[in-house]
Design a protein around this motif. Sequence first.
Motif, PDB file in Angstrom:
ATOM      1  N   SER A   1       0.767  -1.090   0.124  1.00 44.71           N
ATOM      2  CA  SER A   1      -0.134  -0.043   0.015  1.00 44.71           C
ATOM      3  C   SER A   1       0.766   1.311   0.016  1.00 44.71           C
ATOM      4  CB  SER A   1      -0.957   0.138   1.167  1.00 44.71           C
ATOM      5  OG  SER A   1      -1.766  -1.194   1.066  1.00 44.71           O
ATOM      6  N   LEU A   2       2.213   1.076  -0.310  1.00 46.01           N
ATOM      7  CA  LEU A   2       3.061   2.215  -0.233  1.00 46.01           C
ATOM      8  C   LEU A   2       3.178   3.148   0.983  1.00 46.01           C
ATOM      9  CD1 LEU A   2       2.709   3.244  -3.647  1.00 46.01           C
ATOM     10  CD2 LEU A   2       4.501   1.587  -3.065  1.00 46.01           C
ATOM     11  N   ARG A   3       2.920   2.286   2.086  1.00 47.61           N
ATOM     12  CA  ARG A   3       2.838   3.035   3.431  1.00 47.61           C
ATOM     13  C   ARG A   3       4.051   2.502   4.175  1.00 47.61           C
ATOM     14  NH1 ARG A   3      -2.298   0.582   6.099  1.00 47.61           N
ATOM     15  NH2 ARG A   3      -1.489  -1.303   4.850  1.00 47.61           N
ATOM     16  N   PRO A   4       4.954   3.712   4.482  1.00 47.50           N
ATOM     17  CA  PRO A   4       6.416   3.186   4.908  1.00 47.50           C
ATOM     18  C   PRO A   4       6.219   3.098   6.337  1.00 47.50           C
ATOM     19  CG  PRO A   4       6.217   5.711   4.662  1.00 47.50           C
ATOM     20  CD  PRO A   4       5.162   5.044   3.950  1.00 47.50           C
ATOM     21  N   GLU A   5       7.188   2.021   6.793  1.00 47.41           N
ATOM     22  CA  GLU A   5       7.332   1.627   8.381  1.00 47.41           C
ATOM     23  C   GLU A   5       8.830   1.329   8.746  1.00 47.41           C
ATOM     24  OE1 GLU A   5       5.073   1.078  10.552  1.00 47.41           O
ATOM     25  OE2 GLU A   5       3.278   0.962   9.714  1.00 47.41           O
ATOM     26  N   PHE A   6       9.008   1.798   9.842  1.00 48.77           N
ATOM     27  CA  PHE A   6      10.686   1.774  10.405  1.00 48.77           C
ATOM     28  C   PHE A   6      10.512   1.000  11.367  1.00 48.77           C
ATOM     29  CE2 PHE A   6      10.266   5.714   8.092  1.00 48.77           C
ATOM     30  CZ  PHE A   6      11.264   6.195   7.442  1.00 48.77           C
ATOM     31  N   GLU A   7      11.728  -0.145  11.281  1.00 47.33           N
ATOM     32  CA  GLU A   7      12.036  -0.973  12.496  1.00 47.33           C
ATOM     33  C   GLU A   7      13.373  -0.564  12.599  1.00 47.33           C
ATOM     34  OE1 GLU A   7       9.995  -3.033  13.902  1.00 47.33           O
ATOM     35  OE2 GLU A   7       8.372  -1.913  13.384  1.00 47.33           O
ATOM     36  N   THR A   8      13.716  -0.819  14.021  1.00 48.14           N
ATOM     37  CA  THR A   8      14.994  -0.864  14.302  1.00 48.14           C
ATOM     38  C   THR A   8      15.301  -2.162  15.214  1.00 48.14           C
ATOM     39  OG1 THR A   8      15.070   1.686  14.520  1.00 48.14           O
ATOM     40  CG2 THR A   8      16.788   0.489  15.743  1.00 48.14           C
ATOM     41  N   GLU A   9      16.513  -2.803  14.863  1.00 47.58           N
ATOM     42  CA  GLU A   9      16.974  -4.048  15.659  1.00 47.58           C
ATOM     43  C   GLU A   9      18.344  -3.905  16.016  1.00 47.58           C
ATOM     44  OE1 GLU A   9      16.608  -8.392  16.340  1.00 47.58           O
ATOM     45  OE2 GLU A   9      15.197  -6.519  15.757  1.00 47.58           O
ATOM     46  N   LYS A  10      18.605  -4.238  17.453  1.00 47.99           N
ATOM     47  CA  LYS A  10      20.005  -4.171  18.058  1.00 47.99           C
ATOM     48  C   LYS A  10      20.596  -5.346  17.496  1.00 47.99           C
ATOM     49  CE  LYS A  10      20.169  -2.262  22.077  1.00 47.99           C
ATOM     50  NZ  LYS A  10      20.116  -2.219  23.488  1.00 47.99           N
ATOM     51  N   LEU A  11      21.856  -5.137  16.745  1.00 53.53           N
ATOM     52  CA  LEU A  11      22.542  -6.144  16.476  1.00 53.53           C
ATOM     53  C   LEU A  11      23.547  -6.947  17.525  1.00 53.53           C
ATOM     54  CD1 LEU A  11      23.549  -5.423  12.600  1.00 53.53           C
ATOM     55  CD2 LEU A  11      21.460  -6.560  13.680  1.00 53.53           C
ATOM     56  N   CYS A  12      24.020  -5.854  18.319  1.00 54.91           N
ATOM     57  CA  CYS A  12      25.027  -6.378  19.216  1.00 54.91           C
ATOM     58  C   CYS A  12      25.393  -5.074  20.097  1.00 54.91           C
ATOM     59  CB  CYS A  12      26.331  -6.702  18.684  1.00 54.91           C
ATOM     60  SG  CYS A  12      27.243  -5.629  17.616  1.00 54.91           S
ATOM     61  N   GLU A  13      25.762  -5.419  21.435  1.00 60.17           N
ATOM     62  CA  GLU A  13      26.152  -4.550  22.322  1.00 60.17           C
ATOM     63  C   GLU A  13      27.293  -4.914  23.280  1.00 60.17           C
ATOM     64  OE1 GLU A  13      23.045  -1.553  25.368  1.00 60.17           O
ATOM     65  OE2 GLU A  13      22.675  -3.868  25.105  1.00 60.17           O
ATOM     66  N   ILE A  14      27.958  -3.701  23.777  1.00 62.30           N
ATOM     67  CA  ILE A  14      28.796  -3.955  24.831  1.00 62.30           C
ATOM     68  C   ILE A  14      28.969  -2.753  25.724  1.00 62.30           C
ATOM     69  CG2 ILE A  14      30.792  -5.407  23.390  1.00 62.30           C
ATOM     70  CD1 ILE A  14      32.173  -2.609  23.016  1.00 62.30           C
ATOM     71  N   THR A  15      29.093  -3.129  27.053  1.00 60.43           N
ATOM     72  CA  THR A  15      29.069  -1.969  28.012  1.00 60.43           C
ATOM     73  C   THR A  15      30.190  -2.045  28.663  1.00 60.43           C
ATOM     74  OG1 THR A  15      26.547  -2.490  28.309  1.00 60.43           O
ATOM     75  CG2 THR A  15      27.817  -1.308  30.045  1.00 60.43           C
ATOM     76  N   ARG A  16      30.912  -0.942  28.971  1.00 60.32           N
ATOM     77  CA  ARG A  16      32.270  -0.784  29.540  1.00 60.32           C
ATOM     78  C   ARG A  16      32.218   0.333  30.918  1.00 60.32           C
ATOM     79  NH1 ARG A  16      32.820  -4.606  27.445  1.00 60.32           N
ATOM     80  NH2 ARG A  16      34.597  -5.426  25.834  1.00 60.32           N
ATOM     81  N   PRO A  17      32.458   0.160  32.008  1.00 59.17           N
ATOM     82  CA  PRO A  17      32.690   1.202  32.875  1.00 59.17           C
ATOM     83  C   PRO A  17      33.720   2.108  32.606  1.00 59.17           C
ATOM     84  CG  PRO A  17      34.070  -0.750  33.673  1.00 59.17           C
ATOM     85  CD  PRO A  17      33.322  -1.156  32.378  1.00 59.17           C
TER      86      PRO A  17
END
Length: 363
Positions: A235-251
């Motif tokens: 129907s030509l209605r745009p949708e956006f989706e965000t996916e987190k592929l990887c993550e690291i956390t550092r102090p």
Amino acid sequence: MNSNDSMIEIRLRDDPVILHGLPEESVGSVLYGTLIITPSKALKAKSVSLHFTGMIELKNLRGIWISSRLCRICFAHTNRFLETWQRVPFLEHQWSFLSPGDSLHTLQADKSYEFPFEYPLKGDDPVSVNVPNGRISYRLTATIERPSLLRNIRKTELVKVQRAHYDFSGDMAGKISCVGRWANSLGYTATIPRGQYFPGDTVPLQFSFFIHDAYFVISEISLSIKEVARFSDLSLRPEFETEKLCEITRPVPKFGAGLAEYSMMIQVPDSAQPDCRTDVIEVSHMLVAKVKLHDSYKRRWWFYISIPFAIRSEAQYELSQSPPSYEHFSCSTHNPANQTEARPPPYEEKTPLIVGPVLAQAF
């Protein structure tokens, strides 16, 4: 895979199949392959065929609301969304290697039957895409049609299509920086050395923080790679989706007021979908850093830093490692080492030729 499937092999000459150039300039490519059938015992077949399809699949992101009472499976929550997909073929082709006839075809045991095939892909055909809510895929399905009351034998293989073009001199060839200010108390700069990476690459990120006073203290930084997919459904209605592929956390070491430097590295997953742009699905990527702080009252705060970058395909990587070579032009096609190189004849000045009252140069 059962024992019958193992007798069928779909062997491609090129995997992935490469479309060179942008869609508006590419001349396309050709899918070459061979269907190989090696029966372990003699079998009768009505026909042998190979079907090539290109399919666009989009999940209905808005969903259809249903009550859990209508579901056979008991869910932890009261209501669920029914997952539905739109599936539209955009390419179909079939090869008939052994056609149906009045009599059956006999495939002998331990004998190899090879059926070569080829199909031209257009330059503006879409590349293969596989993201959580949408897919563009190419499939080859081989079928051995058996007589009545016997199960047909099928084998399906995915065909990966990628695009390669020279864009390394574009806007994302050099380093990319994000500069900002938070709460009038902290200034920051985040920089990556280049804007294009390949699956498996390590992306280094350099932070520069300028803390105006010690009221806020940075405690840790979470760095992630996010994939952004833009869908245009039927129907030509745009949708956006965000996916987190990887993550690291550092102090983060406790910084006082003034300038502080900090660096982190994160690896692009091998399975990451390369950036692409098709009429239906567009995929892009960004680095997102979540900077966590606390103030002198131990209250927690945070802000985000985003840097766009591109993930290139295997085909683009091969192109960057071995670009086309060009031979040095020589006036002589045969030039032994003990002979001087042939040179063009020297320019010879011509005597002016007088034609009537006009002075002309002789050629």
